[in-house]
Scaffold this active site. Structure first.
Site, PDB file in Angstrom:
ATOM      1  N   ASN A  79       8.570  10.688   0.478  1.00  0.00           N
ATOM      2  CA  ASN A  79       9.560   9.133   0.895  1.00  0.00           C
ATOM      3  C   ASN A  79      10.694   9.131   0.256  1.00  0.00           C
ATOM      4  O   ASN A  79      11.736   8.556   0.784  1.00  0.00           O
ATOM      5  CB  ASN A  79       8.768   8.045   0.692  1.00  0.00           C
ATOM      6  CG  ASN A  79       7.934   7.941  -0.820  1.00  0.00           C
ATOM      7  OD1 ASN A  79       7.286   8.987  -1.128  1.00  0.00           O
ATOM      8  ND2 ASN A  79       8.200   6.581  -1.412  1.00  0.00           N
TER       9      ASN A  79
ATOM     10  N   THR B 206     -12.648  -6.097  14.202  1.00  0.00           N
ATOM     11  CA  THR B 206     -12.074  -6.163  15.712  1.00  0.00           C
ATOM     12  C   THR B 206     -10.873  -5.388  15.836  1.00  0.00           C
ATOM     13  O   THR B 206     -10.057  -5.385  15.049  1.00  0.00           O
ATOM     14  CB  THR B 206     -11.834  -7.726  16.112  1.00  0.00           C
ATOM     15  OG1 THR B 206     -13.048  -8.472  15.926  1.00  0.00           O
ATOM     16  CG2 THR B 206     -11.333  -7.702  17.470  1.00  0.00           C
TER      17      THR B 206
ATOM     18  N   CYS C  45      10.885  -1.892  -8.191  1.00  0.00           N
ATOM     19  CA  CYS C  45      10.651  -2.844  -9.084  1.00  0.00           C
ATOM     20  C   CYS C  45       9.431  -3.313  -9.606  1.00  0.00           C
ATOM     21  O   CYS C  45       8.441  -3.682  -8.605  1.00  0.00           O
ATOM     22  CB  CYS C  45      11.429  -4.272  -8.516  1.00  0.00           C
ATOM     23  SG  CYS C  45      11.887  -5.401  -9.596  1.00  0.00           S
TER      24      CYS C  45
HETATM   25  N1  PMP Z   1       2.686   6.966   1.827  1.00  0.00           N
HETATM   26  C1  PMP Z   1       4.078   7.349   1.854  1.00  0.00           C
HETATM   27  C2  PMP Z   1       4.754   8.573   1.766  1.00  0.00           C
HETATM   28  C3  PMP Z   1       4.989   6.077   2.029  1.00  0.00           C
HETATM   29  O1  PMP Z   1       6.387   6.392   2.105  1.00  0.00           O
HETATM   30  C4  PMP Z   1       4.533   4.870   2.308  1.00  0.00           C
HETATM   31  C5  PMP Z   1       5.340   3.682   2.946  1.00  0.00           C
HETATM   32  N2  PMP Z   1       6.237   3.510   1.899  1.00  0.00           N
HETATM   33  C6  PMP Z   1       3.090   4.887   2.372  1.00  0.00           C
HETATM   34  C7  PMP Z   1       2.257   5.810   2.111  1.00  0.00           C
HETATM   35  C8  PMP Z   1       2.294   3.247   2.516  1.00  0.00           C
HETATM   36  O2  PMP Z   1       2.445   3.108   3.922  1.00  0.00           O
HETATM   37  P1  PMP Z   1       2.060   1.531   4.241  1.00  0.00           P
HETATM   38  O3  PMP Z   1       2.936   0.621   3.657  1.00  0.00           O
HETATM   39  O4  PMP Z   1       2.405   1.674   5.876  1.00  0.00           O
HETATM   40  O5  PMP Z   1       0.634   1.310   4.257  1.00  0.00           O
END
Ligand code: PMP
Length: 375
Positions: A148, A238, A323
Site C-alpha cells: 500500500n 443481514t 500515527c
Molecule cells: N490491506 C491493505 C494492503 C490495505 O491497503 C488496506 C487499507 N489501507 C487494508 C488491508 C484494509 O482495508 P479496509 O480498511 O478496507 O478494511
C-alpha cells in the site's frame, strides 16, 4: 480538490452510486427472506459474486464470501486457522498491513510460531529467506500482493510455486487489497496456488464497508460470524445489499486496461519531480510496482508537515506515516527496507486513479516548488 491519495480510498463512480440507490430506497428488502426472489433483494450478492469471479478468473461465484472489507477478511484468515489448528508455523512478510500483522501477533500470543520474512532494500520479499523458513510444520503463509505504501508487487506465481513445492499442505493467503483492478489477476493460472485472497471494494471505486474473501473450492474455513447462517453459514448477518450492488458495478468497471495511461502520467510526474528536486528519492523505482503509486522522500522535509500544507490548499496526498499513540512513525515498509529514519520521515505518497489528470500532478509539483522556495 485535487485528490492524490487513491491507495487510501477511491471515489465511487457515478454508476456505482446509481446502482446502490434502489437498494436504499424502494428495494430495501431482506436478501435472505424467502420472498427475496420476488422482491429482487437477492440480486446484488449474486451479481457481486459473478463480477468478482470474472475479474479474478475464479472457479465459481460461490468462492466469494463478503465481509466488511479486507481488515475483516485478514482477521478471519488468522482467527480461523488459529481455531482449527493446535500449533504450527505461520509466515508473513515484514511489510504486511496491520490487519495481517496484528492478528498474526495475536496468534503468536496463543502459541503459534510467527516468522517474519524480510524484504530487500527495494521492498521485494527475500525469496531465499522464504525458502529457508518453509519448514514441514508451516500451516499458513500470508504475503501481500501489492504494498500500500511503495506499490511494490511481489512475484505471486513464483512464491506460490515455492510454497507448493516445500509445504504442499500450507494455506497460502494473500492480501490483494491494493492489487485488484490495477494488475491482471488470474486465480486459475499464475495465481493458482493461492488459497485465500482478501479485498476491499473502496480501493477500486466501490463503496466503503464491503469487501470479501476468496476461498479456493475444497478449502474448509471455520465460520467468521455465527448467527442466521447467511453466506453458507460462514459469515452470518443481514446481507448488505446496497454495498454489494455497488461492488458488483465497481468490479465490472475495474480493469487494468487503464494501467498504461496511469503509468505514463505517473512516470512523467516522476521525471519532472527529479528535474525540480534532483535529490528526491523515489522508493522502489527499479522494481515492479503499481502503475499508480509514487512514494518519494525529500531530504530535510517532514512529510506530515508538507501534506498538511498541501491539504490546506486542497491537494490531498498520503505520507506513508502512521500515527500511533500520538507519535508519528515513519512508514513500516520503508523501515523494513532499511531506509534511514531521516529519509523515511520526508516521505510523501502520491497515488493516482483512472480519474487523475496530468494537470493535477502539475499543480502538485508547482506547489511543492513554492513550499521549497519559502523555506
Ligand atoms: N490491506 C491493505 C494492503 C490495505 O491497503 C488496506 C487499507 N489501507 C487494508 C488491508 C484494509 O482495508 P479496509 O480498511 O478496507 O478494511
Amino acid at each position: 480538490m485535487i485528490y492524490l491519495d487513491n491507495n487510501a480510498t477511491t471515489q465511487p463512480t457515478s454508476r456505482v452510486v446509481e446502482a446502490m440507490l434502489p437498494y436504499l430506497t424502494e428495494c430495501y428488502f431482506n436478501a435472505s427472506a424467502s420472498t427475496a426472489a420476488f422482491t429482487g433483494a437477492d440480486k446484488p450478492q449474486g451479481e457481486a459474486a459473478c463480477a468478482m469471479a470474472k475479474l479474478l478468473n475464479a472457479e465459481e461465484p460461490d468462492c466469494f464470501t463478503f465481509t466488511s472489507g479486507a481488515t475483516e477478511s485478514n482477521n478471519w484468515v488468522c482467527s480461523s486457522i488459529a481455531r482449527s489448528r493446535k500449533a504450527g508455523r505461520v509466515l508473513i512478510s515484514a511489510i504486511e498491513h496491520a490487519s495481517v500483522a496484528e492478528p498474526a501477533a495475536e496468534m503468536a500470543r496463543s502459541g503459534f510460531e510467527i516468522v517474519e520474512i524480510p524484504v530487500d532494500s527495494n521492498g521485494l520479499i527475500q525469496i531465499d529467506a522464504l525458502r529457508a523458513a518453509l519448514l514441514d510444520d508451516t500451516i499458513l503463509v500470508s504475503i501481500m500482493a501489492a504494498n500500500n505504501e511503495t506499490g511494490v508487487l511481489q512475484p505471486m506465481g513464483d512464491i506460490g510455486r515455492l510454497i507448493r513445492e516445500r509445504c504442499p499442505a500450507a494455506v497460502f493467503h494473500t492480501d490483494a487489497t491494493q492489487a485488484i483492478g490495477k494488475i491482471p489477476i488470474d486465480l486459475q493460472s499464475d495465481w493458482q496456488d493461492i488459497d485465500l485472497l482478501s479485498f476491499s471494494a473502496h480501493k477500486f471505486h466501490g463503496p466503503k464497508g464491503i469487501g470479501g474473501l476468496y476461498i479456493r473450492p475444497g478449502l474448509e474455513l471455520d465460520p467468521l460470524v455465527l448467527g442466521g447462517g447467511q453466506q453458507h453459514g460462514l459469515r452470518s448477518g443481514t446481507i448488505n445489499t446496497p454495498a454489494l450492488a455497488g461492488l458488483a458495478i465497481a468490479a465490472t468497471e475495474a480493469s487494468d486496461s487503464k494501467a498504461k495511461a496511469i503509468r505514463d502520467i505517473r512516470d512523467s510526474f516522476e521525471a519532472s519531480l527529479l528535474i525540480k528536486f534532483p535529490e528526491a528519492i523515489i522508493h522502489s523505482r527499479g522494481v515492479p510496482r503499481l502503475s499508480n503509486t509514487c512514494f518519494f522522500s525529500l531530504l530535510g522535509w517532514n512529510g506530515e508537515d508538507v501534506s498538511s500544507l498541501l491539504a490546506a490548499d486542497g491537494i490531498i496526498v498520503g505520507t506513508g506515516a502512521a500515527c500511533s499513540s500520538g507519535a508519528i512513525q515513519p512508514s513500516k515498509s520503508l523501515r523494513s527496507m532499511g531506509v534511514p529514519h531521516e529519509v523515511a520521515i520526508g516521505g510523501l505518497r502520491v497515488t493516482l486513479s483512472r480519474m487523475t489528470t496530468p494537470q493535477e500532478l502539475g499543480e502538485l509539483l508547482e506547489r511543492l516548488v513554492q513550499i521549497e522556495n519559502k523555506n
